[in-house]
Design a protein around this motif. Structure first.
Motif, PDB file in Angstrom:
ATOM      1  N   GLY A 141      -2.637   8.330  -1.192  1.00 36.38           N
ATOM      2  CA  GLY A 141      -3.810   7.964  -0.388  1.00 36.38           C
ATOM      3  C   GLY A 141      -3.781   6.542   0.119  1.00 36.38           C
ATOM      4  N   GLY A 142      -3.539   5.607  -0.703  1.00 35.22           N
ATOM      5  CA  GLY A 142      -3.515   4.187  -0.333  1.00 35.22           C
ATOM      6  C   GLY A 142      -3.599   3.336  -1.588  1.00 35.22           C
ATOM      7  N   GLY A 179       4.981   3.857   2.527  1.00 31.93           N
ATOM      8  CA  GLY A 179       3.687   3.172   2.534  1.00 31.93           C
ATOM      9  C   GLY A 179       3.642   2.088   3.591  1.00 31.93           C
ATOM     10  N   HIS A 180       2.812   1.062   3.335  1.00 32.52           N
ATOM     11  CA  HIS A 180       2.622  -0.036   4.280  1.00 32.52           C
ATOM     12  C   HIS A 180       2.693  -1.370   3.542  1.00 32.52           C
ATOM     13  N   CYS A 200       0.863  -1.196   0.000  1.00 34.75           N
ATOM     14  CA  CYS A 200       0.000   0.000   0.000  1.00 34.75           C
ATOM     15  C   CYS A 200       0.891   1.235   0.000  1.00 34.75           C
ATOM     16  N   GLU A 209      -2.898   0.300  -3.538  1.00 34.51           N
ATOM     17  CA  GLU A 209      -2.532  -1.074  -3.206  1.00 34.51           C
ATOM     18  C   GLU A 209      -2.137  -1.850  -4.456  1.00 34.51           C
ATOM     19  N   ARG A 241       1.654   5.240   0.003  1.00 36.15           N
ATOM     20  CA  ARG A 241       1.003   6.418   0.577  1.00 36.15           C
ATOM     21  C   ARG A 241       1.499   7.733  -0.039  1.00 36.15           C
ATOM     22  N   SER A 282       0.631  12.713  -2.822  1.00 36.06           N
ATOM     23  CA  SER A 282      -0.022  11.766  -1.914  1.00 36.06           C
ATOM     24  C   SER A 282      -0.844  10.778  -2.729  1.00 36.06           C
TER      25      SER A 282
END
Length: 231
Positions: free
Chosen positions: A86-87, A109-110, A39, A89, A41, A84
């Motif tokens: 946002g997310g 990110g993640h 993900c 994936e 960001r 950005s």
């Protein structure tokens, strides 16, 4: 034969990489037992980046399993130094690369991992739920001891006794008060009833009241009541 399906518990890990000219980042996982997601960001220019156009791309697999390349951001220090996402994936494996420009470009990110819950943790959760339900039943209204109710009842009885005592004192004082009032009435000399005032006297008194600043009702019914009460 049916297999027992255990619930999945998501785990979240931080992800970060730096891209430069001729320096790509390959994100892949060796553990295929769990589900993984990358993900993204934010993408931003790092310290030392020149005022040139930097384009960041990501290469991954599409639904059919074929490689596909998409542009994630186009940055320039004087116009847009950060973006950005946002997310965003992406399912790994993923290749992040700087298509044009020299960077440096930072991507954050993640890394999401879906892990099966262990039987021990499952039993611990069930035990916690059981303890919560037991504590909820104990704290339910009406389930406590009856001792406070007895105390309340005793206090109410004492209040009732106090009220009876007050009533007795009131009854004892009432005859004495009535006797004193009758004795005072007997001592007062009878007053001679006064006859009704004449119309001229009433007019004179009303004129005097007006001169003193008193207001006289203008409605007939209120005027009659005013005259009867005052004169």
């Amino acid at each position: 034969m049916d297999m027992e399906m255990r619930p999945l518990r998501p785990q979240n890990y931080l992800f970060s990489c730096e891209l430069k000219a001729n320096k790509d980042d390959h994100f892949k996982v060796d553990n295929n037992e769990n589900e993984h997601q990358l993900c993204l960001r934010a993408i931003s220019l790092g310290a030392g980046a020149t005022d040139e156009l930097d384009t960041v791309e990501a290469e991954a697999m599409n639904y059919e399993g074929s490689p596909i390349t998409v542009t994630l951001a186009t940055l320039k220090m004087s116009v847009q130094p950060t973006v950005s996402l946002g997310g965003f994936e992406i399912t790994p494996p993923v290749v992040l690369q700087l298509k044009c420009g020299s960077g440096p470009v930072h991507i954050s990110g993640h890394h999401l991992v879906a892990v099966e819950e262990d039987a021990e943790s499952e039993d611990e959760e069930k035990e916690d739920v059981k303890l919560l339900s037991i504590s909820g039943k104990q704290s339910a209204p009406g389930g406590g001891s009856k001792l406070p109710q007895k105390k309340v009842k005793l206090a109410a009885d004492e209040d009732d006794d106090g009220d009876d005592f007050d009533d007795e004192e009131t009854e004892e004082k009432a005859p004495v008060k009535k006797g004193q009032e009758s004795f005072k009435k007997q001592q007062k000399s009878p007053e001679t009833p006064k006859g009704p005032s004449s119309v001229e006297d009433i007019k004179a008194k009303m004129q005097a009241s007006i001169e003193k600043g008193s207001s006289i009702p203008k409605v007939e019914a209120k005027l009659i009541s005013y005259v009867n009460n005052c004169f």
